[in-house]
Design a protein around this motif. Structure first.
Motif, short mmCIF file in Angstrom:
data_model
loop_
_atom_site.label_atom_id
_atom_site.label_comp_id
_atom_site.label_asym_id
_atom_site.label_seq_id
_atom_site.Cartn_x
_atom_site.Cartn_y
_atom_site.Cartn_z
N ALA A 84 0.85 -1.11 -0.08
CA ALA A 84 0.04 -0.09 -0.06
C ALA A 84 0.97 1.33 -0.01
CB ALA A 84 -0.77 -0.01 1.30
N LEU A 142 -4.28 1.43 3.10
CA LEU A 142 -4.27 0.14 3.52
C LEU A 142 -5.79 -0.25 3.29
CD1 LEU A 142 -2.77 -2.38 4.32
CD2 LEU A 142 -3.24 -1.75 6.75
N LEU A 153 -6.61 -1.00 -0.16
CA LEU A 153 -5.89 -2.25 -0.64
C LEU A 153 -6.75 -3.62 -0.22
CD1 LEU A 153 -3.75 -2.79 -2.39
CD2 LEU A 153 -2.23 -3.13 -0.58
#
Lengths: 219, 68
Positions: free
Chosen positions: B22, B29, B32
């Motif tokens: 990420a 995050l 992702l």
């Protein structure tokens, strides 16, 4: 609760209240109508029949005479307190009849409830928007309700004015022009347009919610 | 029919953690994770290009079409 009746003046000669048995000795006369301090009244707008005047050329003028208002008698404890300013007349009615008071009170409380509902919804809407989440289904729903409330005010307020105005006019008789409940078409049109705007905005917000959701799931 | 994202497999091959990827790609995050769990509705070409660059693979290695 003291309120009055507002109406634009064109040619108001006199107002003669219905009298049950009491007749004036010499035509019209001024008479005080002390029927008690307690009681409630209303101020529904009424308007007289349209009275035309002479066409004015350049330099011509006409003196607009003020008309005396004579209450010959009273009826059912109605107290008439006239006040005229410009082309708008105002008559304050008071009554101690609780049934009439409730009717008159409803004319004020229903629009007031709708106004408070709108303020409450707007407050919640702004709270969500300030927090950074404007496009939410809740906000779309609130906009829809605001639209319906605005439409309700636009219909309820004039309708209640007509009802109360008709009742008050049924208790008094007017010599000269014909008084009738006055409805502001501008007010109704404004409320209808505002309601349509809110409802359309609600639909747009729903679409915005979908787009925001799509955007949040786009990596 | 749906598109599956085989991110787990590529992370194992390249021995990279999700948070590291990420950071390298430049997305959060959370995003992702959305991609990894196949909850994403769309992916930008720029993001796909960055993933391929960092994982040294082709888009076909990451994306798989499956009929339900």
């Amino acid at each position: 609760m003291r309120t009055g009746m507002v109406f634009p003046l064109a040619d108001l000669a006199s107002v003669r209240a219905l009298d049950h048995g009491r007749k004036p000795a010499h035509g019209r006369r001024h008479r005080s109508l002390a029927v008690g301090a307690a009681g409630g009244g209303q101020r529904p707008p009424v308007s007289p029949a349209i009275v035309g005047g002479p066409d004015l050329g350049v330099g011509a003028s006409v003196f607009l005479q003020s008309f005396p208002l004579t209450v010959v008698s009273n009826d059912s404890g109605l107290v008439v307190s006239p006040k005229f300013s410009g082309t708008v007349g105002e008559m304050l009615f008071q009554t101690s009849n609780w049934k009439i008071q409730i009717l008159l009170f409803m004319g004020s409380i229903i629009p007031l409830i709708l106004y408070m509902g709108i303020i409450f919804l707007v407050r919640q809407f702004l709270a969500d928007t300030v927090q950074g989440v404007p496009f939410a289904f809740e906000n779309a729903r609130r906009l829809k309700w605001i639209g319906w409330f605005v439409l309700g005010i636009g219909i309820a307020k004039p309708a209640l004015n007509v009802v109360t105005g008709n009742w008050i006019l049924s208790a008094i008789a007017v010599q000269g022009p014909v008084l009738s409940p006055w409805v502001s078409l501008g007010f109704i049109a404004t409320c209808v347009l505002a309601a349509c705007f809110c409802l359309i905005l609600s639909v747009i917000f729903r679409h915005g919610v979908e787009l925001a959701k799509e955007h949040s799931l786009t990596v | 029919m749906e598109i599956n994202v085989n991110l787990d497999m590529m992370l194992v091959r390249r021995r990279m953690s999700l948070s590291e990827l990420a950071d390298r790609v430049g997305i959060t995050l959370a995003n992702l994770s959305i991609l990894k769990t196949n909850k994403a509705r769309a992916i930008r070409f720029s993001t796909l290009a960055a993933l391929c660059r960092e994982l040294e693979c082709q888009p076909g290695d990451l994306l798989e079409y499956k009929e339900e």
